[in-house]
Design a protein around this motif. Structure first.
Motif, PDB file in Angstrom:
ATOM      1  N   GLY A  30       0.810  -1.220   0.000  1.00 38.03           N
ATOM      2  CA  GLY A  30       0.000   0.000   0.000  1.00 38.03           C
ATOM      3  C   GLY A  30       0.835   1.259   0.000  1.00 38.03           C
ATOM      4  O   GLY A  30       0.471   2.260  -0.621  1.00 38.03           O
ATOM      5  N   ALA A  31       1.986   1.227   0.661  1.00 43.61           N
ATOM      6  CA  ALA A  31       2.869   2.396   0.696  1.00 43.61           C
ATOM      7  C   ALA A  31       3.447   2.709  -0.682  1.00 43.61           C
ATOM      8  O   ALA A  31       3.755   3.862  -0.979  1.00 43.61           O
ATOM      9  CB  ALA A  31       4.000   2.172   1.696  1.00 43.61           C
ATOM     10  N   VAL A  32       3.574   1.701  -1.521  1.00 43.27           N
ATOM     11  CA  VAL A  32       4.121   1.904  -2.866  1.00 43.27           C
ATOM     12  C   VAL A  32       3.017   2.255  -3.860  1.00 43.27           C
ATOM     13  O   VAL A  32       3.155   3.182  -4.659  1.00 43.27           O
ATOM     14  CB  VAL A  32       4.903   0.657  -3.338  1.00 43.27           C
ATOM     15  N   TYR A  76       5.334  -3.593 -11.957  1.00 43.58           N
ATOM     16  CA  TYR A  76       6.675  -3.175 -11.549  1.00 43.58           C
ATOM     17  C   TYR A  76       7.211  -2.018 -12.395  1.00 43.58           C
ATOM     18  O   TYR A  76       8.277  -1.488 -12.109  1.00 43.58           O
ATOM     19  CB  TYR A  76       7.649  -4.357 -11.626  1.00 43.58           C
ATOM     20  N   HIS A  77       6.470  -1.649 -13.438  1.00 46.66           N
ATOM     21  CA  HIS A  77       6.940  -0.633 -14.384  1.00 46.66           C
ATOM     22  C   HIS A  77       5.923   0.481 -14.620  1.00 46.66           C
ATOM     23  O   HIS A  77       5.894   1.071 -15.690  1.00 46.66           O
ATOM     24  CB  HIS A  77       7.276  -1.291 -15.730  1.00 46.66           C
ATOM     25  N   ALA A  86      12.542  -1.379  -6.246  1.00 44.04           N
ATOM     26  CA  ALA A  86      13.420  -1.003  -5.124  1.00 44.04           C
ATOM     27  C   ALA A  86      12.599  -0.622  -3.900  1.00 44.04           C
ATOM     28  O   ALA A  86      12.942  -0.994  -2.769  1.00 44.04           O
ATOM     29  CB  ALA A  86      14.334   0.150  -5.535  1.00 44.04           C
ATOM     30  N   ARG A  87      11.507   0.098  -4.126  1.00 44.68           N
ATOM     31  CA  ARG A  87      10.651   0.501  -3.014  1.00 44.68           C
ATOM     32  C   ARG A  87       9.985  -0.709  -2.361  1.00 44.68           C
ATOM     33  O   ARG A  87       9.845  -0.778  -1.135  1.00 44.68           O
ATOM     34  CB  ARG A  87       9.609   1.509  -3.483  1.00 44.68           C
ATOM     35  N   LEU A  88       9.577  -1.687  -3.165  1.00 44.49           N
ATOM     36  CA  LEU A  88       8.957  -2.892  -2.626  1.00 44.49           C
ATOM     37  C   LEU A  88       9.954  -3.715  -1.810  1.00 44.49           C
ATOM     38  O   LEU A  88       9.634  -4.160  -0.709  1.00 44.49           O
ATOM     39  CB  LEU A  88       8.365  -3.743  -3.750  1.00 44.49           C
ATOM     40  N   VAL A  89      11.157  -3.914  -2.341  1.00 42.09           N
ATOM     41  CA  VAL A  89      12.166  -4.694  -1.619  1.00 42.09           C
ATOM     42  C   VAL A  89      12.490  -4.022  -0.286  1.00 42.09           C
ATOM     43  O   VAL A  89      12.540  -4.673   0.761  1.00 42.09           O
ATOM     44  CB  VAL A  89      13.434  -4.889  -2.478  1.00 42.09           C
ATOM     45  N   THR A 111      12.256 -11.754  -3.332  1.00 39.82           N
ATOM     46  CA  THR A 111      12.229 -12.001  -4.766  1.00 39.82           C
ATOM     47  C   THR A 111      10.927 -11.438  -5.325  1.00 39.82           C
ATOM     48  O   THR A 111       9.853 -11.739  -4.804  1.00 39.82           O
ATOM     49  CB  THR A 111      12.306 -13.514  -5.066  1.00 39.82           C
ATOM     50  N   LEU A 112      11.047 -10.636  -6.361  1.00 40.03           N
ATOM     51  CA  LEU A 112       9.866 -10.090  -7.034  1.00 40.03           C
ATOM     52  C   LEU A 112       9.657 -10.882  -8.322  1.00 40.03           C
ATOM     53  O   LEU A 112      10.522 -10.903  -9.195  1.00 40.03           O
ATOM     54  CB  LEU A 112      10.064  -8.611  -7.358  1.00 40.03           C
TER      55      LEU A 112
END
Length: 127
Positions: A30-32, A76-77, A86-89, A111-112
């Motif tokens: 949610g933050a992303v 992711y794009h 990067a934000r998710l990791v 891992t994404l």
């Protein structure tokens, strides 16, 4: 739909940790992508008995969470969400560290996985 699979030492899951992990991982997405995205997040926590987890060729007592986030590759794009991977990791690692303690940060593996369009389905229909 974003879906987390978390493999973690079974002994780390004590009945109080699970709801906090599920909430923290959902919050990380949610933050992303925004609060509206939270309702789509699924989380599976899979406990691995201590004697069945190893690092460096030997069994370990470390929690060492291994997290896979799977969702459509296009997510992711998204131009409106710069640096989403990067934000998710970072967010997932922060979430696990907040719930389980800072000592696990160095052991977290994220891992994404990106699923191509037309390769997922909901309710029997390709989504």
């Amino acid at each position: 739909m974003p879906h987390f699979t978390v493999h973690i030492r079974d002994e780390a899951l004590d009945g109080t940790v699970e709801p906090r992990l599920i909430s923290a991982l959902t919050d990380a997405v949610g933050a992303v992508y925004g609060d509206g995205f939270r309702r789509l997040v699924g989380v599976d926590l899979i406990g691995v008995p201590q004697h069945r987890r190893g690092i460096g060729g030997v069994p370990t007592g470390k929690d060492a969470p291994r997290v896979t986030l799977s969702m459509r590759e296009a997510a992711y794009h998204v131009a409106e969400v710069p640096d989403a991977p990067a934000r998710l990791v970072a967010g997932v690692t922060d979430a696990l560290s907040a719930v389980l303690g800072e000592h696990i940060r160095e052991q977290v593996v994220v891992t994404l996985e990106g699923v191509p369009d037309g390769r997922t389905g909901v309710a029997g229909n390709v989504a």
